[in-house]
Design a protein around this motif. Structure first.
Motif, PDB file in Angstrom:
ATOM      1  N   GLY A  92      24.348   9.105   5.806  1.00  0.00           N
ATOM      2  CA  GLY A  92      24.063  10.508   6.125  1.00  0.00           C
ATOM      3  C   GLY A  92      23.736  11.271   5.090  1.00  0.00           C
ATOM      4  N   LEU A  93      23.465  10.671   3.802  1.00  0.00           N
ATOM      5  CA  LEU A  93      22.993  11.620   2.820  1.00  0.00           C
ATOM      6  C   LEU A  93      21.803  11.036   2.084  1.00  0.00           C
ATOM      7  CD1 LEU A  93      23.396  13.740   0.739  1.00  0.00           C
ATOM      8  CD2 LEU A  93      24.967  11.928  -0.785  1.00  0.00           C
ATOM      9  N   LYS A  94      20.724  11.995   1.806  1.00  0.00           N
ATOM     10  CA  LYS A  94      19.471  11.767   1.162  1.00  0.00           C
ATOM     11  C   LYS A  94      19.264  12.766   0.045  1.00  0.00           C
ATOM     12  CE  LYS A  94      15.856  11.122   3.790  1.00  0.00           C
ATOM     13  NZ  LYS A  94      14.898  11.434   4.595  1.00  0.00           N
ATOM     14  N   VAL A  95      19.038  11.987  -1.058  1.00  0.00           N
ATOM     15  CA  VAL A  95      18.851  12.813  -2.287  1.00  0.00           C
ATOM     16  C   VAL A  95      17.138  12.713  -2.778  1.00  0.00           C
ATOM     17  CG1 VAL A  95      19.418  13.118  -4.875  1.00  0.00           C
ATOM     18  CG2 VAL A  95      21.125  12.314  -3.084  1.00  0.00           C
ATOM     19  N   GLY A  96      16.668  13.883  -3.306  1.00  0.00           N
ATOM     20  CA  GLY A  96      15.202  13.734  -3.669  1.00  0.00           C
ATOM     21  C   GLY A  96      14.971  14.597  -4.898  1.00  0.00           C
ATOM     22  N   VAL A  97      13.623  14.341  -5.555  1.00  0.00           N
ATOM     23  CA  VAL A  97      13.234  15.137  -6.634  1.00  0.00           C
ATOM     24  C   VAL A  97      11.849  15.375  -6.360  1.00  0.00           C
ATOM     25  CG1 VAL A  97      12.933  13.184  -7.842  1.00  0.00           C
ATOM     26  CG2 VAL A  97      13.188  15.418  -9.085  1.00  0.00           C
ATOM     27  N   GLU A  98      11.134  16.670  -6.759  1.00  0.00           N
ATOM     28  CA  GLU A  98       9.927  16.958  -6.741  1.00  0.00           C
ATOM     29  C   GLU A  98       9.373  17.715  -7.911  1.00  0.00           C
ATOM     30  OE1 GLU A  98       7.920  18.692  -2.858  1.00  0.00           O
ATOM     31  OE2 GLU A  98       8.372  20.515  -4.373  1.00  0.00           O
ATOM     32  N   LEU A  99       8.330  16.964  -8.403  1.00  0.00           N
ATOM     33  CA  LEU A  99       7.673  17.692  -9.516  1.00  0.00           C
ATOM     34  C   LEU A  99       6.386  18.540  -8.984  1.00  0.00           C
ATOM     35  CD1 LEU A  99       8.017  14.724 -12.308  1.00  0.00           C
ATOM     36  CD2 LEU A  99       9.550  17.056 -12.244  1.00  0.00           C
ATOM     37  N   PHE A 131      16.815  18.017  -4.273  1.00  0.00           N
ATOM     38  CA  PHE A 131      17.405  18.578  -2.780  1.00  0.00           C
ATOM     39  C   PHE A 131      18.287  17.396  -2.354  1.00  0.00           C
ATOM     40  CE2 PHE A 131      13.881  16.099  -1.372  1.00  0.00           C
ATOM     41  CZ  PHE A 131      14.413  15.308  -0.042  1.00  0.00           C
ATOM     42  N   TYR A 132      19.229  17.956  -1.632  1.00  0.00           N
ATOM     43  CA  TYR A 132      20.176  17.216  -0.991  1.00  0.00           C
ATOM     44  C   TYR A 132      20.051  17.284   0.681  1.00  0.00           C
ATOM     45  CZ  TYR A 132      22.342  17.084  -5.513  1.00  0.00           C
ATOM     46  OH  TYR A 132      22.222  16.760  -7.006  1.00  0.00           O
ATOM     47  N   GLU A 133      20.130  16.297   1.341  1.00  0.00           N
ATOM     48  CA  GLU A 133      20.145  16.597   2.915  1.00  0.00           C
ATOM     49  C   GLU A 133      21.197  15.664   3.729  1.00  0.00           C
ATOM     50  OE1 GLU A 133      16.310  16.274   5.508  1.00  0.00           O
ATOM     51  OE2 GLU A 133      17.265  14.488   5.726  1.00  0.00           O
ATOM     52  N   LEU A 148      20.126  21.362   1.017  1.00  0.00           N
ATOM     53  CA  LEU A 148      20.115  22.164  -0.056  1.00  0.00           C
ATOM     54  C   LEU A 148      19.408  21.783  -1.353  1.00  0.00           C
ATOM     55  CD1 LEU A 148      21.612  24.573  -1.669  1.00  0.00           C
ATOM     56  CD2 LEU A 148      23.348  22.737  -2.407  1.00  0.00           C
ATOM     57  N   SER A 149      18.646  22.987  -1.935  1.00  0.00           N
ATOM     58  CA  SER A 149      17.704  22.571  -2.875  1.00  0.00           C
ATOM     59  C   SER A 149      17.843  23.581  -4.036  1.00  0.00           C
ATOM     60  CB  SER A 149      16.165  22.558  -2.551  1.00  0.00           C
ATOM     61  OG  SER A 149      15.538  23.460  -2.128  1.00  0.00           O
ATOM     62  N   ILE A 158      18.527  26.761   1.262  1.00  0.00           N
ATOM     63  CA  ILE A 158      19.344  26.268   2.304  1.00  0.00           C
ATOM     64  C   ILE A 158      18.938  26.311   3.718  1.00  0.00           C
ATOM     65  CG2 ILE A 158      20.945  28.366   2.383  1.00  0.00           C
ATOM     66  CD1 ILE A 158      23.142  26.339   2.816  1.00  0.00           C
ATOM     67  N   LYS A 159      18.713  25.057   4.418  1.00  0.00           N
ATOM     68  CA  LYS A 159      18.074  25.220   5.601  1.00  0.00           C
ATOM     69  C   LYS A 159      18.983  24.400   6.517  1.00  0.00           C
ATOM     70  CE  LYS A 159      13.436  25.529   3.409  1.00  0.00           C
ATOM     71  NZ  LYS A 159      12.389  24.765   3.222  1.00  0.00           N
ATOM     72  N   ALA A 160      18.656  24.797   7.869  1.00  0.00           N
ATOM     73  CA  ALA A 160      19.407  23.956   8.940  1.00  0.00           C
ATOM     74  C   ALA A 160      18.097  23.344   9.856  1.00  0.00           C
ATOM     75  CB  ALA A 160      20.414  24.713   9.610  1.00  0.00           C
ATOM     76  N   SER A 161      18.257  22.379  10.318  1.00  0.00           N
ATOM     77  CA  SER A 161      17.088  21.737  11.041  1.00  0.00           C
ATOM     78  C   SER A 161      17.708  21.276  12.319  1.00  0.00           C
ATOM     79  CB  SER A 161      16.094  21.202  10.535  1.00  0.00           C
ATOM     80  OG  SER A 161      16.546  19.915   9.822  1.00  0.00           O
ATOM     81  N   ALA A 162      16.914  20.814  13.473  1.00  0.00           N
ATOM     82  CA  ALA A 162      17.091  19.948  14.354  1.00  0.00           C
ATOM     83  C   ALA A 162      15.747  19.407  14.921  1.00  0.00           C
ATOM     84  CB  ALA A 162      18.077  20.690  15.602  1.00  0.00           C
TER      85      ALA A 162
END
Length: 265
Positions: A92-99, A131-133, A148-149, A158-162
């Motif tokens: 249930g948790l994804k973590v990411g980084v972006e450059l 970011f965390y999803e 959240l990013s 902060i975003k909510a999606s479906a």
């Protein structure tokens, strides 16, 4: 949201691109596998490398440091290099980084009563974000998620999606709030998109986005885009994507981006 100087709209190019993508779907003859969500097992990861280009221009009247008026024409080329990665920490948790490295080259021609002057400069901006999803209910047909990013230069969202699968189509909706330190507004954002399976190798999608300022008076910004993705293997662990988008606000501009993507293990 980034603003651009005024330029002429280029919507015909976007229309031609969308028509070409639909034609590609019509002629695709390879067998189609049933559409299903990608597995998100703990420990899985993904990488993306992207290259984007946006040209834009403007013209008007200005005054130099000596108070002398002039007419000007300005042309800018923005080149973006993107590197991002994600890791699935749990189901249930994804973590990411972006450059992101952005290089902007500006050329300007000034016309005075007594002659012309040409100017030019290049500037580079380097930014990063994390970011965390959270996947709220993996068993739900709507697959609701919250993300959240935050990043440098300072920005938060902060975003909510479906999303909903209706083979061979997927529908996606997203609501969010975001802000940046270099902009006078915070923004309320709405995004809608749909994806289509052309065949086992090709995926097509279109999307539309709207951003409305919520902290101070300002003009809303909108964009519409199309994307075609080609997978190099049936599991789609390696793929390349081509994206084109038309954005409008105080001005209009077109962006083009190519992204290479890897998933594992």
């Amino acid at each position: 949201m980034r603003r651009r100087p005024s330029s002429k709209p280029s919507s015909p190019l976007l229309v031609v691109t969308v028509v070409a993508l639909l034609a590609l779907a019509a002629v695709a003859q390879a067998p189609i596998e049933p559409l299903r969500r990608p597995e998100e097992k703990p420990g899985s990861y993904s990488w993306q490398v992207g290259l984007g280009y946006t040209p834009y221009g403007t013209s008007g009247v200005g005054v130099n440091e000596h108070g002398v008026p002039y007419d000007f024409v300005r042309l800018a080329h923005e080149l973006r290099l993107l590197l991002s990665g994600t890791v699935q920490m749990s189901s249930g948790l994804k973590v990411g980084v972006e450059l992101v490295d952005i290089t902007t080259t500006v050329e300007e021609k000034r016309t005075y009563l007594h002659g012309t002057e040409k100017l030019g400069f290049t500037q580079e901006t380097l930014g990063y974000s994390v970011f965390y999803e959270w996947r709220m209910d993996p068993r739900s047909p709507w697959d609701p998620r919250v993300s959240l990013s935050f990043g440098i230069p300072w920005r938060t969202s902060i975003k909510a999606s479906a999303s909903l699968l209706r083979d061979p189509v997927v529908l996606v909706g997203e609501l969010g709030v975001q802000s940046r330190e270099d902009e006078p507004h915070s923004w309320f954002t709405v995004a809608l998109g749909t994806g289509f399976v052309a065949n086992s190798w090709i995926r097509l999608s279109v999307s539309a986005n709207l951003a409305v300022p919520i902290s101070e008076a300002g003009l809303p910004l909108g964009s519409a885009g199309a994307k075609v993705a080609y997978a190099f293997d049936p599991e789609e662990k390696k793929a390349v994507e081509v994206r084109i988008a038309l954005s409008t606000g105080e001005s209009s501009w077109i962006s083009l981006e190519v992204v290479w993507r890897w998933r594992g293990p």
